[in-house]
Design an enzyme around this catalytic site. Structure first.
Site, PDB file in Angstrom:
ATOM      1  N   ASP A 169      -7.968  65.389  -7.884  1.00  0.00           N
ATOM      2  CA  ASP A 169      -8.598  64.513  -6.900  1.00  0.00           C
ATOM      3  C   ASP A 169      -8.378  65.057  -5.484  1.00  0.00           C
ATOM      4  OD1 ASP A 169      -9.538  62.700  -8.779  1.00  0.00           O
ATOM      5  OD2 ASP A 169      -7.764  61.422  -8.664  1.00  0.00           O
ATOM      6  N   TYR A 195       3.107  66.424 -13.377  1.00  0.00           N
ATOM      7  CA  TYR A 195       2.841  65.922 -12.034  1.00  0.00           C
ATOM      8  C   TYR A 195       4.093  65.252 -11.464  1.00  0.00           C
ATOM      9  CZ  TYR A 195      -2.113  66.188 -13.422  1.00  0.00           C
ATOM     10  OH  TYR A 195      -3.331  66.607 -13.867  1.00  0.00           O
ATOM     11  N   ASP A 226      -5.832  54.384  -5.631  1.00  0.00           N
ATOM     12  CA  ASP A 226      -5.104  55.292  -4.740  1.00  0.00           C
ATOM     13  C   ASP A 226      -5.469  54.950  -3.297  1.00  0.00           C
ATOM     14  OD1 ASP A 226      -7.653  56.325  -4.316  1.00  0.00           O
ATOM     15  OD2 ASP A 226      -7.232  58.291  -5.202  1.00  0.00           O
ATOM     16  N   ARG A 265      -3.759  57.990 -11.758  1.00  0.00           N
ATOM     17  CA  ARG A 265      -4.100  56.759 -11.024  1.00  0.00           C
ATOM     18  C   ARG A 265      -4.137  55.559 -11.967  1.00  0.00           C
ATOM     19  NH1 ARG A 265      -9.625  57.301  -8.439  1.00  0.00           N
ATOM     20  NH2 ARG A 265      -9.962  59.125  -9.769  1.00  0.00           N
TER      21      ARG A 265
END
Length: 237
Positions: free
Chosen positions: A49, A77, A91, A183
């Site tokens: 993203d 991550y 987000d 997310r």
């Protein structure tokens, strides 16, 4: 490491540290422009993203045939979520819109909530995502205010740990399968606490055996490519 443009045409796997607010396609486009007038194939193996940073695998030339293989590999991550609110995009691309009381949440509750997400799970992708439905990106439909029918996806979370708690912020590390939306994981995590949560920071640190520590800065790599082109043009001129 690179000493000729021909190396890129023959096929290279490039590890890029994707900058904040760049799209994955921005990175690919920057590299394609750097190779002009040569028309080299360039593609990435797994979208990040715009608000995420970190490891983006980019393939050139003949190596683009292996993109699906690299894309299928396990990802790692690190990130930060904010408890006590939700956002439509899950987000910071949209403003927090719903508030929850968080003073009652304990560190033990927050850490314990991770366990239910480890293993093979199902999640809905965010309505604001790049998934195509009827040839159109979901986020395009969502921005017009259209109702979007989301379908559950099967993903695997191998590791999910909390690394820092300073409410409302909570840092985490996740190891997961291809197709996992962090997310959505964060949004579901907030719901599991009978609360709300949105993603405020995300960084991809690993894809398969490739790590962010070995990645190139995109502008440095572009300058290297341009210098190689200039040198070869001079030699041939």
């Amino acid at each position: 490491m690179f000493n000729s443009i021909q190396q890129f045409a023959d096929g290279q796997l490039l590890l890029i540290n994707k900058p904040y607010k760049w799209t994955s396609f921005d990175v690919v486009g920057k590299l394609r422009n750097a190779f002009k007038p040569l028309k080299l194939k360039v593609g990435h193996a797994g979208t990040l993203d715009p608000l995420a940073t970190g490891l983006l695998i980019v393939c050139t030339g003949k190596m683009t045939k292996q993109i699906d293989t690299f894309q299928a590999e396990e990802k790692e991550y690190t990130g930060t979520m904010v408890l006590g609110s939700t956002t439509p995009t899950y987000d910071l691309e949209s403003e927090p819109e719903q508030g929850f009381e968080i003073s009652h949440l304990t560190d033990e509750q927050i850490r314990a909530a991770c366990a239910q997400f480890v293993g093979d799970i199902q999640q809905y992708p965010p309505a604001h995502s790049a998934i195509k439905v009827d040839g159109e990106r979901l986020y395009e439909k969502a921005r017009r205010g259209e109702d979007v029918e989301l379908k559950l996806r099967n993903v695997t979370i191998t590791e999910f740990e909390i690394t820092r708690i300073e409410l409302p912020e909570v840092d985490f590390r996740v190891v997961c399968s291809k197709g996992t939306y962090i997310r959505s994981l964060v949004n579901d995590f907030g719901a599991a606490l009978n609360n709300g949560a949105y993603l405020s920071r995300l960084r991809r640190t690993r894809s398969g055996n490739y790590r962010i520590e070995d990645a190139h800065e995109i502008l440095t790599l572009v300058n290297t490519i341009r210098e190689l082109k200039a040198a070869e043009f001079q030699d041939n001129g």
